[in-house]
Design a protein around this motif. Structure first.
Motif, PDB file in Angstrom:
ATOM      1  N   CYS A 115       0.955  -1.011   0.048  1.00  0.00           N
ATOM      2  CA  CYS A 115       0.090   0.125   0.151  1.00  0.00           C
ATOM      3  C   CYS A 115       0.966   1.294  -0.015  1.00  0.00           C
ATOM      4  O   CYS A 115       0.483   2.276  -0.797  1.00  0.00           O
ATOM      5  CB  CYS A 115      -0.743   0.007   1.131  1.00  0.00           C
ATOM      6  N   SER A 116       1.944   1.047   0.650  1.00  0.00           N
ATOM      7  CA  SER A 116       2.897   2.361   0.850  1.00  0.00           C
ATOM      8  C   SER A 116       3.710   2.636  -0.562  1.00  0.00           C
ATOM      9  O   SER A 116       4.341   3.646  -0.585  1.00  0.00           O
ATOM     10  CB  SER A 116       3.850   2.341   2.033  1.00  0.00           C
ATOM     11  N   LYS A 117       3.678   1.648  -1.340  1.00  0.00           N
ATOM     12  CA  LYS A 117       4.546   1.702  -2.721  1.00  0.00           C
ATOM     13  C   LYS A 117       3.706   2.131  -3.707  1.00  0.00           C
ATOM     14  O   LYS A 117       4.264   2.413  -4.719  1.00  0.00           O
ATOM     15  CB  LYS A 117       5.203   0.306  -2.667  1.00  0.00           C
ATOM     16  N   PHE A 118       2.425   1.815  -3.709  1.00  0.00           N
ATOM     17  CA  PHE A 118       1.581   2.049  -4.913  1.00  0.00           C
ATOM     18  C   PHE A 118       0.590   3.078  -4.576  1.00  0.00           C
ATOM     19  O   PHE A 118      -0.303   2.353  -3.583  1.00  0.00           O
ATOM     20  CB  PHE A 118       1.092   0.766  -5.460  1.00  0.00           C
ATOM     21  N   LEU A 119       0.228   4.187  -5.059  1.00  0.00           N
ATOM     22  CA  LEU A 119      -0.939   4.911  -4.993  1.00  0.00           C
ATOM     23  C   LEU A 119      -1.984   4.209  -5.242  1.00  0.00           C
ATOM     24  O   LEU A 119      -3.236   4.376  -4.826  1.00  0.00           O
ATOM     25  CB  LEU A 119      -0.637   6.206  -5.900  1.00  0.00           C
ATOM     26  N   GLU A 120      -2.102   3.325  -6.386  1.00  0.00           N
ATOM     27  CA  GLU A 120      -3.385   2.646  -6.777  1.00  0.00           C
ATOM     28  C   GLU A 120      -3.878   2.040  -5.500  1.00  0.00           C
ATOM     29  O   GLU A 120      -5.301   1.536  -5.733  1.00  0.00           O
ATOM     30  CB  GLU A 120      -2.903   1.561  -7.889  1.00  0.00           C
ATOM     31  N   GLY A 121      -3.434   1.472  -4.559  1.00  0.00           N
ATOM     32  CA  GLY A 121      -3.723   0.791  -3.485  1.00  0.00           C
ATOM     33  C   GLY A 121      -4.604   1.979  -2.502  1.00  0.00           C
ATOM     34  O   GLY A 121      -5.842   1.498  -2.407  1.00  0.00           O
ATOM     35  N   GLU A 122      -4.136   3.076  -2.324  1.00  0.00           N
ATOM     36  CA  GLU A 122      -5.184   3.974  -1.812  1.00  0.00           C
ATOM     37  C   GLU A 122      -6.297   4.317  -2.797  1.00  0.00           C
ATOM     38  O   GLU A 122      -7.399   4.511  -2.185  1.00  0.00           O
ATOM     39  CB  GLU A 122      -4.317   5.447  -1.663  1.00  0.00           C
ATOM     40  N   LEU A 123      -6.067   4.529  -3.795  1.00  0.00           N
ATOM     41  CA  LEU A 123      -7.243   5.121  -4.791  1.00  0.00           C
ATOM     42  C   LEU A 123      -8.395   3.911  -5.110  1.00  0.00           C
ATOM     43  O   LEU A 123      -9.487   4.230  -5.109  1.00  0.00           O
ATOM     44  CB  LEU A 123      -6.793   5.412  -6.197  1.00  0.00           C
ATOM     45  N   PHE A 124      -7.972   2.582  -5.203  1.00  0.00           N
ATOM     46  CA  PHE A 124      -8.828   1.552  -5.602  1.00  0.00           C
ATOM     47  C   PHE A 124      -9.001   0.662  -4.763  1.00  0.00           C
ATOM     48  O   PHE A 124      -9.918  -0.438  -4.931  1.00  0.00           O
ATOM     49  CB  PHE A 124      -8.242   0.974  -7.097  1.00  0.00           C
ATOM     50  N   CYS A 125      -8.294   0.426  -3.529  1.00  0.00           N
ATOM     51  CA  CYS A 125      -8.767  -0.745  -2.648  1.00  0.00           C
ATOM     52  C   CYS A 125      -8.712  -0.205  -1.192  1.00  0.00           C
ATOM     53  O   CYS A 125      -7.811  -0.260  -0.225  1.00  0.00           O
ATOM     54  CB  CYS A 125      -7.361  -1.485  -2.557  1.00  0.00           C
ATOM     55  N   ASN A 126      -9.851   0.748  -0.952  1.00  0.00           N
ATOM     56  CA  ASN A 126     -10.252   1.383   0.367  1.00  0.00           C
ATOM     57  C   ASN A 126     -10.080   0.641   1.478  1.00  0.00           C
ATOM     58  O   ASN A 126      -9.625   0.842   2.779  1.00  0.00           O
ATOM     59  CB  ASN A 126     -11.308   2.448   0.226  1.00  0.00           C
ATOM     60  N   SER A 127     -10.738  -0.713   1.316  1.00  0.00           N
ATOM     61  CA  SER A 127     -10.868  -1.597   2.274  1.00  0.00           C
ATOM     62  C   SER A 127      -9.609  -1.982   2.970  1.00  0.00           C
ATOM     63  O   SER A 127      -9.542  -2.375   3.999  1.00  0.00           O
ATOM     64  CB  SER A 127     -11.863  -2.707   2.103  1.00  0.00           C
ATOM     65  N   ILE A 128      -8.504  -1.931   2.196  1.00  0.00           N
ATOM     66  CA  ILE A 128      -7.109  -2.611   2.671  1.00  0.00           C
ATOM     67  C   ILE A 128      -6.130  -1.341   2.895  1.00  0.00           C
ATOM     68  O   ILE A 128      -5.479  -1.144   3.713  1.00  0.00           O
ATOM     69  CB  ILE A 128      -6.501  -3.461   1.548  1.00  0.00           C
ATOM     70  N   CYS A 129      -6.003  -0.393   2.148  1.00  0.00           N
ATOM     71  CA  CYS A 129      -5.182   0.444   1.766  1.00  0.00           C
ATOM     72  C   CYS A 129      -5.562   2.167   2.304  1.00  0.00           C
ATOM     73  O   CYS A 129      -4.721   2.790   2.527  1.00  0.00           O
ATOM     74  CB  CYS A 129      -4.387   0.648   0.641  1.00  0.00           C
ATOM     75  N   GLY A 130      -6.688   2.203   2.951  1.00  0.00           N
ATOM     76  CA  GLY A 130      -7.475   3.371   2.776  1.00  0.00           C
ATOM     77  C   GLY A 130      -7.137   4.108   4.111  1.00  0.00           C
ATOM     78  O   GLY A 130      -6.749   3.226   4.980  1.00  0.00           O
TER      79      GLY A 130
END
Length: 152
Positions: A115-130
């Protein structure tokens, strides 16, 4: 419509790290969702026609003819807010190499440090990286003496 002008405006009201209300203005309509204290689910909503009622004194959310508009505005509010729904599939691009690959949120759930390496995690996987975990999933937290702690 003039190019460059926004079509809608979302506003999010927080107090002590928890969302109290959110609203969306789209055209002449304004949708407001109120949340009870320490809850992640809206308790009620209101809809106003700002062209006919600038003072927001006549709530028209109960009129069945506005049900579709309310659903549409609610979806937009969720998508631009702190708690977007996870996406089924999306692409991740590697910066310098211009390489990419398609993935799902399982890519992050298997190794959350990604999550800290890919912005896409924050943008598209809120339940995990939000980053708004406390706001989006308040059931995971308990308020003890004015401070929030994760439930065990």
């Amino acid at each position: 419509m003039n190019e460059g002008l926004r079509e809608s405006l979302g506003v999010f009201d927080y107090k002590n790290g928890m969302i109290q209300a959110d609203s969306l203005i789209k055209g002449n309509m304004k949708l407001i969702r109120y949340y009870p204290i320490y809850s992640g689910a809206p308790s009620h909503l209101e809809l106003y026609d700002l062209e006919a009622d600038i003072a927001e004194s006549i709530d028209i959310s109960g009129n069945p003819k506005h049900a579709g508009l309310i659903a549409e505005m609610t979806e937009e509010l969720i998508s631009i807010g702190p708690c977007p729904k996870d996406q089924e599939e999306f692409s991740i691009y590697m910066d310098a190499h211009d390489l990419g690959f398609n993935t799902t949120c399982r890519f992050f759930s298997k190794k959350p440090h990604r999550c800290s390496k890919f912005l896409e995690g924050e943008l598209f996987c809120n339940s995990i990286c939000g980053r708004h975990d406390k706001v989006c999933f308040p059931e995971k937290y308990v308020n003890k003496g004015g401070s929030w702690r994760r439930r065990r």
